[in-house]
Design an enzyme around this catalytic site. Structure first.
Site, PDB file in Angstrom:
ATOM      1  N   HIS A  12       0.833  -1.213   0.000  1.00 42.44           N
ATOM      2  CA  HIS A  12       0.000   0.000   0.000  1.00 42.44           C
ATOM      3  C   HIS A  12       0.863   1.258   0.000  1.00 42.44           C
ATOM      4  CE1 HIS A  12      -3.266  -2.721   1.243  1.00 42.44           C
ATOM      5  NE2 HIS A  12      -4.074  -1.785   0.782  1.00 42.44           N
ATOM      6  N   LYS A  72      -0.594   4.913   4.426  1.00 42.21           N
ATOM      7  CA  LYS A  72      -1.450   3.963   5.160  1.00 42.21           C
ATOM      8  C   LYS A  72      -0.931   3.763   6.585  1.00 42.21           C
ATOM      9  CE  LYS A  72      -3.866  -0.457   4.796  1.00 42.21           C
ATOM     10  NZ  LYS A  72      -5.146   0.167   5.225  1.00 42.21           N
TER      11      LYS A  72
HETATM   12  N1  LIG Z   1     -12.881  -1.145   3.001  1.00 43.47           N
HETATM   13  C1  LIG Z   1     -12.291  -0.669   1.905  1.00 43.47           C
HETATM   14  O1  LIG Z   1     -12.585  -1.072   0.771  1.00 43.47           O
HETATM   15  C2  LIG Z   1     -11.268   0.402   2.054  1.00 43.47           C
HETATM   16  C3  LIG Z   1     -10.934   0.832   3.306  1.00 43.47           C
HETATM   17  N2  LIG Z   1     -10.078   1.882   3.481  1.00 43.47           N
HETATM   18  C4  LIG Z   1      -9.890   2.327   4.852  1.00 43.47           C
HETATM   19  O2  LIG Z   1     -10.630   3.525   5.028  1.00 43.47           O
HETATM   20  C5  LIG Z   1     -10.005   4.329   6.015  1.00 43.47           C
HETATM   21  C6  LIG Z   1      -9.747   5.721   5.465  1.00 43.47           C
HETATM   22  O3  LIG Z   1      -8.790   5.633   4.437  1.00 43.47           O
HETATM   23  P1  LIG Z   1      -8.285   6.952   3.694  1.00 43.47           P
HETATM   24  O4  LIG Z   1      -9.443   7.693   3.135  1.00 43.47           O
HETATM   25  O5  LIG Z   1      -7.199   6.523   2.798  1.00 43.47           O
HETATM   26  O6  LIG Z   1      -7.668   7.756   4.930  1.00 43.47           O
HETATM   27  P2  LIG Z   1      -7.503   9.331   5.100  1.00 43.47           P
HETATM   28  O7  LIG Z   1      -6.550   9.506   6.229  1.00 43.47           O
HETATM   29  O8  LIG Z   1      -7.220   9.966   3.782  1.00 43.47           O
HETATM   30  O9  LIG Z   1      -8.956   9.817   5.543  1.00 43.47           O
HETATM   31  C7  LIG Z   1      -9.498   9.588   6.796  1.00 43.47           C
HETATM   32  C8  LIG Z   1     -10.499  10.673   7.065  1.00 43.47           C
HETATM   33  O10 LIG Z   1     -11.190  10.350   8.267  1.00 43.47           O
HETATM   34  C9  LIG Z   1     -11.239  11.509   9.066  1.00 43.47           C
HETATM   35  N3  LIG Z   1     -11.334  11.213  10.485  1.00 43.47           N
HETATM   36  C10 LIG Z   1     -10.352  10.901  11.356  1.00 43.47           C
HETATM   37  N4  LIG Z   1     -10.847  10.739  12.590  1.00 43.47           N
HETATM   38  C11 LIG Z   1     -12.177  10.975  12.483  1.00 43.47           C
HETATM   39  C12 LIG Z   1     -13.236  10.989  13.403  1.00 43.47           C
HETATM   40  N5  LIG Z   1     -13.022  10.736  14.711  1.00 43.47           N
HETATM   41  N6  LIG Z   1     -14.488  11.248  12.943  1.00 43.47           N
HETATM   42  C13 LIG Z   1     -14.706  11.524  11.647  1.00 43.47           C
HETATM   43  N7  LIG Z   1     -13.731  11.552  10.729  1.00 43.47           N
HETATM   44  C14 LIG Z   1     -12.483  11.270  11.136  1.00 43.47           C
HETATM   45  C15 LIG Z   1      -9.965  12.267   8.748  1.00 43.47           C
HETATM   46  O11 LIG Z   1     -10.161  13.616   9.122  1.00 43.47           O
HETATM   47  P3  LIG Z   1      -8.963  14.494   9.717  1.00 43.47           P
HETATM   48  O12 LIG Z   1      -8.015  14.658   8.570  1.00 43.47           O
HETATM   49  O13 LIG Z   1      -9.655  15.737  10.148  1.00 43.47           O
HETATM   50  O14 LIG Z   1      -8.358  13.704  10.835  1.00 43.47           O
HETATM   51  C16 LIG Z   1      -9.860  12.051   7.255  1.00 43.47           C
HETATM   52  O15 LIG Z   1     -10.583  13.011   6.538  1.00 43.47           O
HETATM   53  C17 LIG Z   1      -8.734   3.578   6.420  1.00 43.47           C
HETATM   54  O16 LIG Z   1      -8.999   2.809   7.571  1.00 43.47           O
HETATM   55  C18 LIG Z   1      -8.478   2.676   5.223  1.00 43.47           C
HETATM   56  O17 LIG Z   1      -7.717   1.552   5.513  1.00 43.47           O
HETATM   57  C19 LIG Z   1      -9.502   2.503   2.426  1.00 43.47           C
HETATM   58  C20 LIG Z   1      -9.774   2.096   1.148  1.00 43.47           C
HETATM   59  C21 LIG Z   1     -10.692   1.006   0.857  1.00 43.47           C
HETATM   60  O1  LIG Z   2      -5.827   2.214   3.278  1.00 42.56           O
HETATM   61  C1  LIG Z   2      -6.045   1.910   2.090  1.00 42.56           C
HETATM   62  O2  LIG Z   2      -5.700   2.635   1.151  1.00 42.56           O
HETATM   63  C2  LIG Z   2      -6.746   0.656   1.823  1.00 42.56           C
HETATM   64  N1  LIG Z   2      -7.241   0.020   2.827  1.00 42.56           N
HETATM   65  C3  LIG Z   2      -7.995  -1.176   2.789  1.00 42.56           C
HETATM   66  C4  LIG Z   2      -7.277  -2.275   3.548  1.00 42.56           C
HETATM   67  O3  LIG Z   2      -6.728  -1.995   4.633  1.00 42.56           O
HETATM   68  O4  LIG Z   2      -7.280  -3.406   3.089  1.00 42.56           O
HETATM   69  C5  LIG Z   2      -8.448  -1.567   1.406  1.00 42.56           C
HETATM   70  C6  LIG Z   2      -7.528  -1.186   0.300  1.00 42.56           C
HETATM   71  O5  LIG Z   2      -6.546  -2.154   0.173  1.00 42.56           O
HETATM   72  C7  LIG Z   2      -6.961   0.212   0.431  1.00 42.56           C
END
Ligand SMILES: NC(=O)C1=CN([C@@H]2O[C@H](COP(=O)(O)OP(=O)(O)OC[C@H]3O[C@@H](n4cnc5c(N)ncnc54)[C@H](OP(=O)(O)O)[C@@H]3O)[C@@H](O)[C@H]2O)C=CC1
Ligand SMILES: O=C(O)C1=N[C@H](C(=O)O)C[C@H](O)C1
Length: 242
Positions: free
Chosen positions: A131, A135
């Site tokens: 990743h 991450k």
């Molecule tokens: N299930 C799936 O298919 C996938 C899962 N993911 C997961 O999704 C999550 C987010 O990934 P990603 O978008 O890359 O991460 P980012 O760090 O880009 O985004 C996370 C967001 O969540 C916000 N956040 C943090 N704490 C809180 C809170 N207490 N309440 C509300 N919002 C909050 C952050 O805000 P701030 O900047 O203000 O802290 C930020 O805007 C990760 O856990 C990732 O692994 C990602 C891709 C695919």
């Molecule tokens: O954090 C990410 O970017 C992603 N998170 C998910 C994971 O933890 O598996 C899904 C995807 O791989 C991207």
């Protein structure tokens, strides 16, 4: 039509979901980030989509329950206590939690379960994921999901049979374990490989995400699907009919 509320709206996934929603004509009721008013968001959304942080999970579930709205949880890095919270919330509202919302990974998990059930213990199983450098959790939620699928296929409990993070004099590989390795760097959206290794042959099942649109589209599909369901905990194979 489903009106979605995005938790983690300014993050990489939050922005990808908003873009996918616009492209698909799905209405976005609003979004919150850290210190945002999730209760107010829940009150105006039909479904919440949470891609934020494990620390936000409990408050998000409480807000969803208070408003009686379903939640799709894509956040990873969840621990056992988070899964208990999800199980408990699912007694009151529909909750779909998954480490990966893509069609490809959902099918991959099915193939991994099948391969693990057919190949004996003499086939070692190792899961490798790569990743982007931003991450924060490892192994990825997807790697753990694939590990669970392999363990199910083998008829074993992943918690008692996983090997996470080898370093130093590790001793020889323990038969029957499922190994995990995490690579971080660059802008990789998410690569996962499950390796089955035997004495003179290797089988590798892999998925590569080229960008986040696949996760965003899957999350929207899950949100549409979960709306109107009765309380319970749901999975991506149910959404995609796999
Ligand atoms: N299930 C799936 O298919 C996938 C899962 N993911 C997961 O999704 C999550 C987010 O990934 P990603 O978008 O890359 O991460 P980012 O760090 O880009 O985004 C996370 C967001 O969540 C916000 N956040 C943090 N704490 C809180 C809170 N207490 N309440 C509300 N919002 C909050 C952050 O805000 P701030 O900047 O203000 O802290 C930020 O805007 C990760 O856990 C990732 O692994 C990602 C891709 C695919
Ligand atoms: O954090 C990410 O970017 C992603 N998170 C998910 C994971 O933890 O598996 C899904 C995807 O791989 C991207």
């Amino acid at each position: 039509m489903t009106k979605i509320g995005i938790i983690g709206s300014q993050g990489r996934m939050g922005q990808a979901i908003a873009a996918a929603a616009e492209a698909a004509g799905v209405e976005v009721a609003g979004g919150v980030d850290k210190d945002g008013d999730v209760a107010a968001l829940a009150a105006k959304a039909d479904v919440l989509i949470d891609f934020s942080s494990p620390g936000a999970l409990e408050g998000n579930l409480d807000a969803a329950m208070a408003a009686g709205v379903p939640v799709v949880i894509g956040t990873t890095g969840l621990e056992e206590r988070h899964h208990w919270l999800i199980d408990s919330a699912a007694q009151n509202i529909p909750v779909l939690q998954t480490g990966n919302t893509s069609l490809g990974v959902t099918l991959l998990a099915h193939l991994v379960r099948e391969a693990a059930s057919r190949l004996g213990e003499d086939w070692d199983i190792e899961i490798v994921e790569t990743h982007h450098r931003m991450k924060v959790d490892a192994p990825s939620g997807t790697a753990l999901l694939l590990g669970e699928a392999a363990a199910e296929g083998r008829g074993i409990a992943l918690a008692d049979n996983s090997e996470r993070g080898r370093d130093g004099i590790t001793g020889k590989r323990e038969t029957g374990t499922i190994g995990f390795a995490a690579l971080r760097g660059g802008t990789v959206a998410g690569d996962h490989s499950v390796l089955f290794l035997s004495d003179s042959e290797r089988l590798t099942l892999s998925h590569m995400a080229e960008n986040r649109s696949i996760f965003a589209k899957g999350a929207l599909r899950a949100a549409e699907w979960v709306q109107g369901k009765s309380a319970g905990r749901y999975t991506m194979p149910e959404v995609l009919g796999l």
